[in-house]
Enzyme design. Structure first.
Site, PDB file in Angstrom:
ATOM      1  N   SER A  44     -29.347  18.519  -5.702  1.00 14.33           N
ATOM      2  CA  SER A  44     -28.848  18.062  -4.402  1.00 14.33           C
ATOM      3  C   SER A  44     -28.252  19.182  -3.562  1.00 14.33           C
ATOM      4  CB  SER A  44     -27.780  16.985  -4.608  1.00 14.33           C
ATOM      5  OG  SER A  44     -26.767  17.470  -5.456  1.00 14.33           O
ATOM      6  N   ASP A 352     -18.587  14.648   0.037  1.00 11.72           N
ATOM      7  CA  ASP A 352     -18.644  13.283  -0.506  1.00 11.72           C
ATOM      8  C   ASP A 352     -18.161  13.184  -1.950  1.00 11.72           C
ATOM      9  OD1 ASP A 352     -20.616  14.649  -1.766  1.00 11.72           O
ATOM     10  OD2 ASP A 352     -22.272  13.359  -1.153  1.00 11.72           O
ATOM     11  N   HIS A 355     -20.709  17.091  -3.092  1.00 12.65           N
ATOM     12  CA  HIS A 355     -21.403  18.138  -2.315  1.00 12.65           C
ATOM     13  C   HIS A 355     -20.501  18.780  -1.267  1.00 12.65           C
ATOM     14  CE1 HIS A 355     -24.305  15.062  -3.716  1.00 12.65           C
ATOM     15  NE2 HIS A 355     -24.854  16.153  -4.214  1.00 12.65           N
TER      16      HIS A 355
END
Ligand code: NAG
Ligand code: NAG
Ligand code: NAG
Ligand code: NAG
Length: 389
Positions: A44, A352, A355
């Site tokens: 991610s 979040d 990240h």
């Protein structure tokens, strides 16, 4: 006498010629790399839409700062890979898995959120880890490499959508993966010793993939190490930590120590790859140190609340694993947004709980671009030049 004079001037000219050659060789070595494409492998931290394409879109408010739509990224805006592409004047990378509106003329992104180096023996719904592990990303790359050239020959439209054959040799190959392999062990209650024990296996598998790309013609590799995962809310909130395991910054030391051990082994693996792959320029980039100093010196760097998620819901870290960023609950038939964004993401590091914000990603990019955190210490723009040391 004549002969001696002739010899002298001949030797002299030779010397001049050799120095000239030497200078031009150096100038050549110092010329900036013209990467026509970027191929990225990762999780991610560098996913630009892969997991979204396959398993459902990232939800708003992700993307609010820059794209004004989630854009498949786990951030309020751009990622480090976006700043890398920008710096070469290349378009943002389309996710390989994204069938809608993608343009791969200047590269492709094989990363998906939740990806690991090692395939996991559990599904996405069981564990949260993506089935698109690094070996699968390589299979996709391999198919893309060969099939893109067949398609380009078949119809002109594909010349506008797929890379030229020569781009695969000239491209920059970027990697940012490993964090999820470390957390995967902890999430099934492994001890630090047990997690540490499988780190060499991770690097064996990653090395094999890099060698396989080299065998396909890849020459320039830019490899990020893994960040201080013990400073992230999803780890701080989820994994039981005793007071003694928290460092002066507020990060969980055991997880950061495992990350640093992974990085040590990664650096060794890269050194070995340089020996085994004589035509490869492989740069190891210490993003761990950049991220850790960003978090520990947050104020000095213009940021606040370094350990709190900007977008989330409740608790010490503004993070709740059951109600994430963009998370809603239904009360009496009405949807209520619980995982909302903070006022000013530009002064926050964590987006979040897992990240980084665009501002933090920009900070990381600005620190690593000139080679200050690289081994060998060469800037991003020189990453095609092999350093023989
Ligand atoms: C999954 O299972 C295989 C076969 O038992 C094993 O070799 C591999 O290490 C396992 N992977 C993980 C991530 O545990
Ligand atoms: C894909 O991107 C390239 C480079 O930005 C551009 O030249 C090309 O026209 C684009 N293809 C399509 C079909 O828009
Ligand atoms: C890990 O430990 C916790 C707490 O004891 C337990 O609830 C959970 O089921 C365990 N998870 C696994 C995968 O064993
Ligand atoms: C939901 O409706 C019930 C019954 O009308 C009411 O008692 C309750 O307060 C409502 N809950 C909320 C959060 O509005």
């Amino acid at each position: 006498m004549e002969l001696l004079h002739f010899l002298r001037s001949a030797v002299c000219s030779l010397f001049v010629l050799v120095s000239l050659l030497n200078v031009s060789a150096q100038a050549l070595a110092l010329s900036q790399c013209e990467f026509p494409a970027i191929f990225n492998f990762g999780d991610s931290n560098s996913d630009t839409g892969g997991l979204s394409a396959a398993f459902g879109q990232v939800s708003a408010p992700a993307g609010e700062t820059y794209f004004h739509t989630p854009s498949g990224r786990y951030s309020d805006g751009r990622l480090v890979i976006d700043f890398i592409a920008e710096s070469f004047g290349l378009p943002y990378l389309s996710a390989y898995l994204d069938a809608v509106g993608s343009n791969f003329t200047h590269g492709a992104n094989f990363a998906t959120a939740g990806s690991t180096i090692r395939p996991q023996n559990s599904s996405l719904s069981q564990s949260g880890f993506s089935p698109i592990s690094c070996n699968v990303q390589f299979y996709q790359y391999y198919g893309f490499r060969t099939r893109s050239q067949i398609a380009r020959k078949r119809a002109q439209v594909f010349e506008q959508l797929l890379p030229k054959d020569e781009y695969f040799n000239k491209a920059l190959y970027t990697f940012d993966i490993g964090q999820n392999d470390l957390t995967a062990g902890y999430f099934v209650n492994m001890t630090t010793d047990e997690v540490t024990a499988y780190v060499p296996d991770l690097l064996g598998q990653l090395s094999y993939i890099i060698k396989s790309i080299y065998d396909q013609g890849g020459r320039s590799f830019w490899i990020h190490n893994t960040g201080p995962v013990g400073c992230l809310p999803y780890i701080l909130d989820r994994l039981l930590i005793t007071a003694g395991q928290i460092d002066s910054v507020g990060c969980a030391s055991p997880f950061n120590e495992v990350a640093q051990y992974f990085n040590l082994k990664l650096k060794e693996a890269v050194a070995q790859l340089r020996k085994n792959l004589p035509l490869a320029a492989i740069t190891y980039v210490d993003v761990y140190s950049v991220k850790y100093s960003l978090i520990s010196d947050a104020k000095k760097n213009g940021f606040e609340h370094p350990l709190r998620a900007c977008c989330g819901h409740g608790g010490k870290y503004n993070y709740n694993r059951h109600v994430g960023c963009g998370g809603k609950i239904t009360v009496n038939g009405t949807q209520i947004l619980l995982g909302s964004s903070c006022k000013d993401p530009s002064v926050r590091i964590n987006w979040d709980g897992v990240h980084f914000t665009e501002a933090a990603n920009k900070f990381v990019f600005d620190q690593i671009v000139d080679g200050s955190y690289s081994d060998p210490p060469i800037p991003l723009k020189m990453a095609c030049h092999r350093q023989n040391q």
